[in-house]
Design a protein around this motif. Sequence first.
Motif, PDB file in Angstrom:
ATOM      1  N   ALA A 138      -1.292   1.578  12.326  1.00 47.02           N
ATOM      2  CA  ALA A 138      -1.642   2.797  13.073  1.00 47.02           C
ATOM      3  C   ALA A 138      -2.458   3.742  12.201  1.00 47.02           C
ATOM      4  N   PHE A 139      -2.518   3.442  10.901  1.00 44.85           N
ATOM      5  CA  PHE A 139      -3.233   4.298   9.952  1.00 44.85           C
ATOM      6  C   PHE A 139      -4.590   3.664   9.638  1.00 44.85           C
ATOM      7  N   LEU A 140      -5.655   4.300  10.095  1.00 50.31           N
ATOM      8  CA  LEU A 140      -6.994   3.739   9.961  1.00 50.31           C
ATOM      9  C   LEU A 140      -7.902   4.747   9.268  1.00 50.31           C
ATOM     10  N   PRO A 141      -8.985   4.307   8.569  1.00 49.54           N
ATOM     11  CA  PRO A 141      -9.577   2.972   8.548  1.00 49.54           C
ATOM     12  C   PRO A 141      -8.656   1.915   7.956  1.00 49.54           C
ATOM     13  N   PRO A 142      -8.859   0.660   8.395  1.00 51.14           N
ATOM     14  CA  PRO A 142      -8.077  -0.422   7.795  1.00 51.14           C
ATOM     15  C   PRO A 142      -8.535  -0.652   6.354  1.00 51.14           C
ATOM     16  N   PRO A 143      -7.665  -1.172   5.499  1.00 49.73           N
ATOM     17  CA  PRO A 143      -8.087  -1.459   4.129  1.00 49.73           C
ATOM     18  C   PRO A 143      -9.193  -2.510   4.091  1.00 49.73           C
ATOM     19  N   GLY A 144     -10.096  -2.368   3.126  1.00 45.55           N
ATOM     20  CA  GLY A 144     -11.167  -3.352   2.954  1.00 45.55           C
ATOM     21  C   GLY A 144     -10.828  -4.287   1.811  1.00 45.55           C
ATOM     22  N   ASN A 145     -11.435  -5.461   1.845  1.00 46.55           N
ATOM     23  CA  ASN A 145     -11.246  -6.418   0.748  1.00 46.55           C
ATOM     24  C   ASN A 145     -12.200  -6.029  -0.396  1.00 46.55           C
ATOM     25  N   PRO A 146     -11.683  -5.805  -1.600  1.00 46.27           N
ATOM     26  CA  PRO A 146     -12.554  -5.363  -2.697  1.00 46.27           C
ATOM     27  C   PRO A 146     -13.730  -6.301  -2.965  1.00 46.27           C
ATOM     28  N   TRP A 147     -13.595  -7.579  -2.617  1.00 42.31           N
ATOM     29  CA  TRP A 147     -14.673  -8.536  -2.858  1.00 42.31           C
ATOM     30  C   TRP A 147     -15.771  -8.407  -1.812  1.00 42.31           C
ATOM     31  N   ASP A 148     -15.447  -7.867  -0.677  1.00 44.98           N
ATOM     32  CA  ASP A 148     -16.420  -7.559   0.373  1.00 44.98           C
ATOM     33  C   ASP A 148     -15.684  -6.679   1.387  1.00 44.98           C
ATOM     34  N   PRO A 149     -15.868  -5.366   1.273  1.00 44.31           N
ATOM     35  CA  PRO A 149     -15.055  -4.456   2.106  1.00 44.31           C
ATOM     36  C   PRO A 149     -15.335  -4.566   3.608  1.00 44.31           C
ATOM     37  N   GLU A 167     -11.585   4.512  -3.280  1.00 44.23           N
ATOM     38  CA  GLU A 167     -10.635   4.589  -2.171  1.00 44.23           C
ATOM     39  C   GLU A 167     -11.279   5.011  -0.847  1.00 44.23           C
ATOM     40  N   GLY A 168     -12.177   6.006  -0.854  1.00 44.71           N
ATOM     41  CA  GLY A 168     -12.745   6.500   0.417  1.00 44.71           C
ATOM     42  C   GLY A 168     -11.729   7.326   1.162  1.00 44.71           C
ATOM     43  N   ARG A 169     -12.024   7.591   2.437  1.00 44.15           N
ATOM     44  CA  ARG A 169     -11.125   8.508   3.161  1.00 44.15           C
ATOM     45  C   ARG A 169      -9.765   7.859   3.423  1.00 44.15           C
ATOM     46  N   ALA A 170      -8.767   8.722   3.433  1.00 49.64           N
ATOM     47  CA  ALA A 170      -7.390   8.236   3.574  1.00 49.64           C
ATOM     48  C   ALA A 170      -7.136   7.773   5.000  1.00 49.64           C
ATOM     49  N   PRO A 171      -6.398   6.661   5.150  1.00 49.41           N
ATOM     50  CA  PRO A 171      -6.055   6.227   6.509  1.00 49.41           C
ATOM     51  C   PRO A 171      -5.070   7.192   7.171  1.00 49.41           C
ATOM     52  N   THR A 172      -5.334   7.530   8.435  1.00 51.77           N
ATOM     53  CA  THR A 172      -4.440   8.427   9.180  1.00 51.77           C
ATOM     54  C   THR A 172      -4.259   7.884  10.599  1.00 51.77           C
ATOM     55  N   THR A 173      -3.376   8.548  11.347  1.00 54.91           N
ATOM     56  CA  THR A 173      -3.158   8.125  12.739  1.00 54.91           C
ATOM     57  C   THR A 173      -4.071   8.880  13.711  1.00 54.91           C
ATOM     58  N   ALA A 174      -4.973   9.713  13.185  1.00 59.02           N
ATOM     59  CA  ALA A 174      -5.898  10.439  14.070  1.00 59.02           C
ATOM     60  C   ALA A 174      -6.764   9.422  14.824  1.00 59.02           C
ATOM     61  N   PRO A 175      -7.245   9.770  16.041  1.00 65.68           N
ATOM     62  CA  PRO A 175      -8.113   8.822  16.766  1.00 65.68           C
ATOM     63  C   PRO A 175      -9.223   8.328  15.846  1.00 65.68           C
ATOM     64  N   SER A 189       3.322   2.674  11.101  1.00 65.10           N
ATOM     65  CA  SER A 189       3.552   2.883  12.530  1.00 65.10           C
ATOM     66  C   SER A 189       3.646   4.366  12.856  1.00 65.10           C
ATOM     67  N   ARG A 190       3.144   4.704  14.054  1.00 65.43           N
ATOM     68  CA  ARG A 190       3.315   6.089  14.525  1.00 65.43           C
ATOM     69  C   ARG A 190       4.788   6.449  14.649  1.00 65.43           C
ATOM     70  N   ILE A 191       5.611   5.483  14.969  1.00 67.49           N
ATOM     71  CA  ILE A 191       7.012   5.803  15.262  1.00 67.49           C
ATOM     72  C   ILE A 191       7.744   6.292  14.011  1.00 67.49           C
ATOM     73  N   LEU A 192       7.231   5.951  12.825  1.00 67.99           N
ATOM     74  CA  LEU A 192       7.852   6.435  11.587  1.00 67.99           C
ATOM     75  C   LEU A 192       6.906   7.346  10.792  1.00 67.99           C
ATOM     76  N   GLU A 193       5.873   7.839  11.456  1.00 63.71           N
ATOM     77  CA  GLU A 193       4.855   8.616  10.735  1.00 63.71           C
ATOM     78  C   GLU A 193       5.473   9.787   9.967  1.00 63.71           C
ATOM     79  N   ASN A 194       6.465  10.433  10.557  1.00 68.94           N
ATOM     80  CA  ASN A 194       7.035  11.626   9.917  1.00 68.94           C
ATOM     81  C   ASN A 194       8.389  11.372   9.259  1.00 68.94           C
ATOM     82  N   PHE A 195       8.730  10.125   9.067  1.00 72.10           N
ATOM     83  CA  PHE A 195      10.031   9.794   8.466  1.00 72.10           C
ATOM     84  C   PHE A 195       9.956   9.935   6.944  1.00 72.10           C
TER      85      PHE A 195
END
Lengths: 106, 532
Positions: free
Chosen positions: B155-166, B39-47, B111-117
């Motif tokens: 808005a949540f990054l890093p973006p997902p990678g493709n398992p066949w070539d991330p 999995e690697g690091r979790a995607p977040t809305t941090a810069p 989306s940031r607009i629903l980040e805390n929903f």
Amino acid sequence: MAETITPEIFEHLVELAALDLDDEEASYLRRELNGQLKAIHELESIEVAEDIPITSHGVPYSEAISAPLREDVIASCKEADDILAQAPEVEDRLFVVPDIPHEDLS
Amino acid sequence: MIVETCDLPAHELVRRLKQGEITAVGILESTVARIDAVEGRAPTTAPYQAEAMDQEKIHAYITLTLDRAHEQAQAVDRALEAGEDPGVLAGVPISIKDIFCLRGTPSTAGSRILENFISPYTATPASRLEAAGAVTLGKVNLDEFTYGSSNESSAFLPPPGNPWDPKRVPGGSSGASAAAVAAGESTISLGTDTAGSIRQPASFCGVVGLKPTYGRVSRYGLIAFASSLDCPGPVTRDVTDAALALQVIAGQDPYDATTAAIPVDDYLSGLEKGVAGMRIGLSPDYFRLRYPDPETGELQEQPVAPEIAAAVRQAAAILAEAGAEIVEDVAMPNTQYGIPAYFVISRVEAASNLHRYDGVKYGLRYEGAVEDMIELYQKSRGQGFGPQPKLRILMGMYVSAEQYEKDYYQKALRVRTLIRRDFETAFDPQGDHRLDCLLTPTTPTTAFEIGRVYGDTVLMQYADLLTVPANHAGIPGISIPAGLDSLNLPIGIQLLGPDFSEAKLLRVARAYEMATDAEAWRKGKPKVLEAT
């Protein structure tokens, strides 16, 4: 239909959409909108006979396959507190908002 | 070759579970170990600062719900011990695209607009999966509000990678759903398809993606994009799992008036009955593409990638060998208008659906001082939405404005009728072709590199060229793996059928799967799993 979205039209749309944009974002968005509009203009070349109706969704909903209307009964909302808990600001179970623009008629 | 538990399909997991060979907690532990490994690091809305490691990992999950998963797995094991029926998806690890509400979990839409929903209720297809014994591991990433074909717009990054070539995208918008299933991070994922958002990522990641008929699966609890096009559906390891998952989620729902009052077929009993006597069509209109040149904007025509075209023709030969009749040269002349019509229809519906985000009742509210309510709307929406929702709102307002509505929106809806008629003609039992289904490529290319297309919203939209006609028409479609290209990237082929013909599509897909079971490419493994 060869219009482009001019800065004036763009500004009007932004106002209607209630979006606060910075200059860089606005310029990117306007450029992309005009790019998309070029693709949309392809619709012009399509001959569509006058008697072709619109399709607002693909699958026709005949009465036979449509869900019957639900009975109109009063039911309590079990999640009311959870829903209110999502609000940025609440007072006495009411949503709190800033001043609503209005005209004083008195 | 030892196959790890987390890489088995759902039907096999359930079989072993019911025979006492494994436990639901054991399945969960195997899947969690895989998540830890890839999995690697979790995607977040941090810069977002890209790191080299990001392009070696999957980053599928926005939210992991491991406590929920443990409780559900333990409940399945207890039910089995007590001799009770734990459900047809007992112990099967699932992920839910984060566009579905799941009670008590953040439901962000990327989306940031629903980040805390935190959703106060659960979407019908998700609750049906859980009621069938599935174990929910978490909510997976997507393009913001599903607006994209690469997952880079979240808005949540890093973006997902493709398992066949991330280093490449998993497709979109159900990209992390497809990536999670391909990488063994969940066995089934619940996705949505508005223009190809289940089928295109399934194709890019080498898994199965099923878009049911509009009205077959409830949209209750699905955060709306384009309400006349959105369709929930499963992303799975194989065709049998797609049938199994659809069996669970399909059917009427009193909370979604668009669900059709048509009995749900038995998708499993006839699954392996073969294709003898079926008429399967090939259309030249699905082998050539018209799209705008990224430099000049001029429309140009190109064939689909030769390896993809070859895979479709090979699949036709295999199905012919299995007893189907292949019907060539089926004209689908309005295919090429799918994207221009989509640019109009989806934007009008999206703009309408996005007006509800106002910073008042839920979601992000601008925290600085504001003069009045209007400024609160502008600042909250300006801060909360990323560029893709903003584009859709603005275009939706433009093309539905009074002076343009007839030329754009009404015209697009009438073009939609033409697209629907292409399919009606091809499938007409009294017509020239009398097709049971159409066989096409799913995508014009295999997975592209992260960063290569993102930003050019026109080119990105054309990734859905071959999938969007089914959404306009409302018909079902399925993408199944059909080989690997010279870069070792998955190729997908698509089957499209008449309204509510899912059972037949699954049968054709399963026939192809059985006929190609021994092919060398089926032994290929996603790159991200080589190190595990």
